[in-house]
Design an enzyme around this catalytic site. Sequence first.
Site, PDB file in Angstrom:
ATOM      1  N   HIS A 114      60.918  56.183 136.471  1.00 26.96           N
ATOM      2  CA  HIS A 114      61.256  57.346 137.302  1.00 26.96           C
ATOM      3  C   HIS A 114      60.036  58.252 137.398  1.00 26.96           C
ATOM      4  O   HIS A 114      59.058  58.070 136.676  1.00 26.96           O
ATOM      5  CB  HIS A 114      62.417  58.130 136.673  1.00 26.96           C
ATOM      6  CG  HIS A 114      62.053  58.752 135.348  1.00 26.96           C
ATOM      7  ND1 HIS A 114      61.989  58.027 134.173  1.00 26.96           N
ATOM      8  CD2 HIS A 114      61.692  60.018 135.023  1.00 26.96           C
ATOM      9  CE1 HIS A 114      61.615  58.818 133.185  1.00 26.96           C
ATOM     10  NE2 HIS A 114      61.419  60.039 133.667  1.00 26.96           N
ATOM     11  N   ARG A 118      61.772  56.149 117.689  1.00 34.11           N
ATOM     12  CA  ARG A 118      60.823  56.972 118.440  1.00 34.11           C
ATOM     13  C   ARG A 118      61.489  58.295 118.791  1.00 34.11           C
ATOM     14  O   ARG A 118      62.643  58.308 119.241  1.00 34.11           O
ATOM     15  CB  ARG A 118      60.396  56.242 119.709  1.00 34.11           C
ATOM     16  CG  ARG A 118      59.493  57.048 120.629  1.00 34.11           C
ATOM     17  CD  ARG A 118      58.824  56.154 121.678  1.00 34.11           C
ATOM     18  NE  ARG A 118      57.707  56.839 122.266  1.00 34.11           N
ATOM     19  CZ  ARG A 118      57.789  57.661 123.307  1.00 34.11           C
ATOM     20  NH1 ARG A 118      58.955  57.866 123.872  1.00 34.11           N
ATOM     21  NH2 ARG A 118      56.724  58.260 123.767  1.00 34.11           N
TER      22      ARG A 118
HETATM   23  C1  OGA Z   1      61.939  61.828 130.429  1.00 43.02           C
HETATM   24  C2  OGA Z   1      60.923  60.862 129.977  1.00 43.02           C
HETATM   25  C3  OGA Z   1      59.804  59.844 128.097  1.00 43.02           C
HETATM   26  C4  OGA Z   1      59.936  59.741 126.622  1.00 43.02           C
HETATM   27  O1  OGA Z   1      62.773  62.248 129.589  1.00 43.02           O
HETATM   28  O2  OGA Z   1      61.906  62.193 131.634  1.00 43.02           O
HETATM   29  O3  OGA Z   1      60.193  60.358 130.781  1.00 43.02           O
HETATM   30  O4  OGA Z   1      58.948  59.376 125.997  1.00 43.02           O
HETATM   31  N1  OGA Z   1      60.844  60.605 128.657  1.00 43.02           N
HETATM   32  O5  OGA Z   1      61.005  60.007 126.083  1.00 43.02           O
HETATM   33 NI    NI Z   2      60.252  61.432 132.622  1.00 38.84          NI
END
Ligand code: OGA
Ligand code: NI
Length: 330
Positions: free
Chosen positions: A202, A269
Amino acid sequence: MLVHSKPPAMEQLSKPNHHRAAFIPLIDLSKPDTKAQLVRACEDFGFFKVINHGVPADLIRDLESEALRFFSLPLSVKAQAGPPDPFGYGDKKIGHNGDVGWLEYLLLTTNSSADYHKFSAIFGLAAEKFRCLVNKYIAAVRKMACEILEMVAEGLRIQQRDAFSKLLMDEQSDSVFRVNHYPPIPGFLESDGRNLIGFGEHTDPQIISVLRSNNISGLQISLKDGRWISVPPDHNSFFINVGDSLQVMTNGRFKSVKHRVVANGSKSRLSMIYFGGPPLSEKIAPLASLMQGEEDSLYKEFTWFEYKKSAHKSKLAVNRLGLFEKIVAS
Ligand code: OGA
Ligand code: NI
């Protein structure tokens, strides 16, 4: 025209090209003149890493440990802080359009305590500490984001230095704070080469996103030629994403970066992202001072409210800005 693959729902992903990871632009915020470098990173990648950012390490560490404490609670307890409507705890489901990922998350507002009651029941007294840390952290990363946006404005030779940053500083700024937790995958075997999607591809709809994660890999960005590269994690640094709104405000000169997270499998993570957005009523349009000669806006006029509403109705992987692009007769 970008070609979008079908939304990856917990499926096998194409292998990223690890050799190119070293090309991610690195900006040292303690250096005096990084304007040109920042502008180039926003144009070429829509993504860069910042070091010497001035956000206190103990604040980051304390917030991370509070967040981990929350995620270590039983699901039945965490669920009491859900659903994310729009703020609160969410598990696997992202949005309302069928996107799922191997993660759980907290979505928090940055400028009120409207969702506070959801957490106080769970944390007891500690909820106050959590919210207090979140507020301090948001203030620090917003300050950094504003400094970056002001240097970017200077680099673009925009007279009004705060053309972008004032939107984040506005009391009505519609910014969001998100904590994502990608738990280990039970029974995951490193050798079987499976890749579960953590967070589907996205672009972020706001102006700018500031991401910090622990030292576990998973984040990938898409280059202009469509190849995916892994972003080596670095818990001492921040990663900055250009959002769709900044792409529009620069009339496409900056590109919002397509990104995703692949679940690591064996290790947990944790990422924390501040999404700096404008007030809901703000018109999102190219800045007049950036338009050269007869240059026309590539986008139809819309407010942040309209864009956000539209983005929330579509799946993650859809080119959400596409609906707002002008059809140019050829
Ligand atoms: C988001 C995203 C990346 C991540 O929440 O829009 O891209 O590392 N997260 O969690
Ligand atoms: Ni994001």
